[in-house]
Design a protein around this motif. Structure first.
Motif, PDB file in Angstrom:
ATOM      1  N   GLU A   1     -10.883   0.271   1.992  1.00 10.54           N
ATOM      2  CA  GLU A   1     -11.000   1.103   0.789  1.00 10.54           C
ATOM      3  C   GLU A   1     -10.278   2.434   0.899  1.00 10.54           C
ATOM      4  O   GLU A   1     -10.191   3.195  -0.057  1.00 10.54           O
ATOM      5  CB  GLU A   1     -12.483   1.326   0.440  1.00 10.54           C
ATOM      6  CG  GLU A   1     -13.204   0.062   0.071  1.00 10.54           C
ATOM      7  CD  GLU A   1     -14.044   0.218  -1.193  1.00 10.54           C
ATOM      8  OE1 GLU A   1     -14.244   1.377  -1.602  1.00 10.54           O
ATOM      9  OE2 GLU A   1     -14.476  -0.800  -1.758  1.00 10.54           O
ATOM     10  N   ARG A   2      -9.739   2.733   2.084  1.00 11.13           N
ATOM     11  CA  ARG A   2      -8.904   3.930   2.180  1.00 11.13           C
ATOM     12  C   ARG A   2      -7.554   3.666   1.541  1.00 11.13           C
ATOM     13  O   ARG A   2      -6.897   4.561   1.021  1.00 11.13           O
ATOM     14  CB  ARG A   2      -8.667   4.297   3.648  1.00 11.13           C
ATOM     15  CG  ARG A   2      -9.894   4.752   4.380  1.00 11.13           C
ATOM     16  CD  ARG A   2      -9.597   4.841   5.861  1.00 11.13           C
ATOM     17  NE  ARG A   2      -9.128   3.545   6.380  1.00 11.13           N
ATOM     18  CZ  ARG A   2      -8.822   3.337   7.659  1.00 11.13           C
ATOM     19  NH1 ARG A   2      -8.915   4.316   8.522  1.00 11.13           N
ATOM     20  NH2 ARG A   2      -8.431   2.147   8.051  1.00 11.13           N
TER      21      ARG A   2
ATOM     22  N   GLU B   1      -4.451  -0.104  -7.133  1.00  3.71           N
ATOM     23  CA  GLU B   1      -5.791  -0.661  -6.939  1.00  3.71           C
ATOM     24  C   GLU B   1      -6.263  -0.448  -5.515  1.00  3.71           C
ATOM     25  O   GLU B   1      -5.567  -0.783  -4.560  1.00  3.71           O
ATOM     26  CB  GLU B   1      -5.777  -2.169  -7.262  1.00  3.71           C
ATOM     27  CG  GLU B   1      -5.416  -2.454  -8.705  1.00  3.71           C
ATOM     28  CD  GLU B   1      -5.233  -3.955  -8.946  1.00  3.71           C
ATOM     29  OE1 GLU B   1      -5.433  -4.741  -7.986  1.00  3.71           O
ATOM     30  OE2 GLU B   1      -4.873  -4.323 -10.076  1.00  3.71           O
ATOM     31  N   ARG B   2      -7.442   0.066  -5.401  1.00  6.71           N
ATOM     32  CA  ARG B   2      -8.077   0.255  -4.101  1.00  6.71           C
ATOM     33  C   ARG B   2      -8.179  -1.096  -3.409  1.00  6.71           C
ATOM     34  O   ARG B   2      -8.662  -2.060  -4.022  1.00  6.71           O
ATOM     35  CB  ARG B   2      -9.482   0.815  -4.348  1.00  6.71           C
ATOM     36  CG  ARG B   2      -9.951   1.953  -3.443  1.00  6.71           C
ATOM     37  CD  ARG B   2      -9.422   3.309  -3.845  1.00  6.71           C
ATOM     38  NE  ARG B   2      -9.007   4.012  -2.618  1.00  6.71           N
ATOM     39  CZ  ARG B   2      -8.648   5.274  -2.582  1.00  6.71           C
ATOM     40  NH1 ARG B   2      -8.636   6.002  -3.675  1.00  6.71           N
ATOM     41  NH2 ARG B   2      -8.260   5.823  -1.460  1.00  6.71           N
TER      42      ARG B   2
ATOM     43  N   PRO C   1       0.845  -1.197   0.000  1.00  9.94           N
ATOM     44  CA  PRO C   1       0.000   0.000   0.000  1.00  9.94           C
ATOM     45  C   PRO C   1       0.882   1.250   0.000  1.00  9.94           C
ATOM     46  O   PRO C   1       2.037   1.202   0.425  1.00  9.94           O
ATOM     47  CB  PRO C   1      -0.795  -0.117   1.298  1.00  9.94           C
ATOM     48  CG  PRO C   1      -0.005  -1.040   2.155  1.00  9.94           C
ATOM     49  CD  PRO C   1       0.729  -1.960   1.239  1.00  9.94           C
ATOM     50  N   VAL C   2       0.336   2.344  -0.452  1.00 14.15           N
ATOM     51  CA  VAL C   2       1.075   3.602  -0.541  1.00 14.15           C
ATOM     52  C   VAL C   2       1.702   3.966   0.799  1.00 14.15           C
ATOM     53  O   VAL C   2       2.840   4.416   0.878  1.00 14.15           O
ATOM     54  CB  VAL C   2       0.142   4.741  -1.012  1.00 14.15           C
ATOM     55  CG1 VAL C   2       0.868   6.077  -0.974  1.00 14.15           C
ATOM     56  CG2 VAL C   2      -0.354   4.466  -2.427  1.00 14.15           C
ATOM     57  N   LYS C   3       0.950   3.736   1.867  1.00 12.53           N
ATOM     58  CA  LYS C   3       1.435   4.057   3.212  1.00 12.53           C
ATOM     59  C   LYS C   3       2.747   3.363   3.534  1.00 12.53           C
ATOM     60  O   LYS C   3       3.716   3.994   3.960  1.00 12.53           O
ATOM     61  CB  LYS C   3       0.367   3.658   4.240  1.00 12.53           C
ATOM     62  CG  LYS C   3       0.729   3.988   5.678  1.00 12.53           C
ATOM     63  CD  LYS C   3       0.653   5.476   5.938  1.00 12.53           C
ATOM     64  CE  LYS C   3       1.177   5.870   7.313  1.00 12.53           C
ATOM     65  NZ  LYS C   3       0.578   5.108   8.408  1.00 12.53           N
ATOM     66  N   LYS C   4       2.780   2.052   3.310  1.00 12.35           N
ATOM     67  CA  LYS C   4       3.979   1.264   3.605  1.00 12.35           C
ATOM     68  C   LYS C   4       5.146   1.726   2.734  1.00 12.35           C
ATOM     69  O   LYS C   4       6.281   1.848   3.193  1.00 12.35           O
ATOM     70  CB  LYS C   4       3.702  -0.229   3.350  1.00 12.35           C
ATOM     71  CG  LYS C   4       2.752  -0.845   4.350  1.00 12.35           C
ATOM     72  CD  LYS C   4       3.407  -1.000   5.727  1.00 12.35           C
ATOM     73  CE  LYS C   4       2.468  -1.656   6.720  1.00 12.35           C
ATOM     74  NZ  LYS C   4       3.023  -1.623   8.095  1.00 12.35           N
ATOM     75  N   LEU C   5       4.848   1.977   1.476  1.00 15.49           N
ATOM     76  CA  LEU C   5       5.859   2.472   0.553  1.00 15.49           C
ATOM     77  C   LEU C   5       6.472   3.757   1.102  1.00 15.49           C
ATOM     78  O   LEU C   5       7.681   3.938   1.118  1.00 15.49           O
ATOM     79  CB  LEU C   5       5.196   2.744  -0.804  1.00 15.49           C
ATOM     80  CG  LEU C   5       5.984   2.596  -2.100  1.00 15.49           C
ATOM     81  CD1 LEU C   5       6.821   1.333  -2.106  1.00 15.49           C
ATOM     82  CD2 LEU C   5       5.018   2.639  -3.269  1.00 15.49           C
TER      83      LEU C   5
END
Lengths: 158, 158
Positions: free
Chosen positions: B95-96, B89-90, B58-62
């Motif tokens: 879904e956040r 992809e969501r 997920p973008v956060k982890k990245l």
DNA sequence: CACAATTCAATTGCACACAACTAAATGGCG
DNA sequence: CGCCATTTAGTTGTGTGCAATTGAATTGTG
């Protein structure tokens, strides 16, 4: 030859570029906090440092000290001018050149900036000798990288 | 105590921040040349490195791996998606969250990237041990700077 | 003096960084 | 269930950094 599988190079590479990137940005973060009082960004502070040390300079010379070109300096200097810290004046002798001059206010700001380095040095947790050694290592790295960039650019072999 | 007059601190400070800045940009310059073949910028390459090593994230982890927030990553990932290297992809579960997944093309690019680290390592002129030591020093610096930034931010004394 | 090559600053276009804000989704709590 | 704080991406605005181009001024050459 089995000591360093090719795939592991990716991880090593990842770590060295991560480390440099991270250190650079971490440095920027501390400067951002410390420079807030002075109303300067980190690159703007670097420009002021050069001007305080060397006096008025044409944009070209400024760029040589900082390894920056006019594409970066022009807008930055406009902001410093808008902030009243510098004036930009076309040179009388060579009208292509633009002299960057400290205003009274810009010169006066130096007094308040004198406290910055100690706060930064403290933040690094390094003593003077450690900083000196790291700096030497980084300069050595920069020199090697610059030389390599020149060789890589044209056509690799020629 | 007369060993380091206040004015000299400005010069010392200048040199350490100049050196780090210069090294960082010189590194960027070499990467720019080397990565041109792959059609990647340096930050994009860092993202791809993380994905190759850790798989879809997920973008956060990245962002945690790279110390970057969505303000930087969102447009960067869009460009990687436009280049056909990743899909966004969501997540079905949450879904956040947006999962960043390597495409076939993105996975395949790794093979061509395997040659990059050796070219960079060669450009530095450092051997593996020297790189390792420099990295350790930079990480130490980053850690100290991050800790200091947190303490400086609120109100200096509180 | 005329003219081509060079120098210098500015501008344009693209790609990060980062702060601040928005908006959607989730989870906890009564 | 309804409400609110939190989490997560995305967007906006500002400020670099750099390649490429432009345009004015200067220099070298004949």
């Amino acid at each position: 030859m089995t000591t360093t599988p090719t795939a592991d190079w990716l991880r090593l590479d990842q770590q060295i570029c991560f480390s440099l990137n991270a250190a650079s940005r971490a440095f920027g973060g501390v400067y951002r906090v410390v420079l807030k009082d002075l109303g300067l960004t980190y690159p703007q502070y670097l420009v002021m440092l050069v001007l305080w040390e060397h006096g008025d300079l044409p944009v070209k010379k400024l760029g040589e000290h900082l390894r920056l070109d006019s594409g970066t300096l022009s807008p930055l200097l406009k902001r410093l001018e808008a902030a009243g810290l510098v004036r930009r004046e076309r040179s009388a002798r060579d009208e292509r050149s633009v002299e960057v001059r400290l205003t009274e206010e810009g010169t006066a700001l130096r007094e308040r900036a004198l406290q910055v380095p100690r706060r930064i040095a403290t933040a690094t947790g390094f003593d003077v000798d450690e900083i000196r050694e790291l700096r030497a290592r980084l300069d050595q790295l920069t020199e090697a990288l610059d030389a390599a960039a020149v060789e890589e650019t044209p056509g690799q072999g020629a």
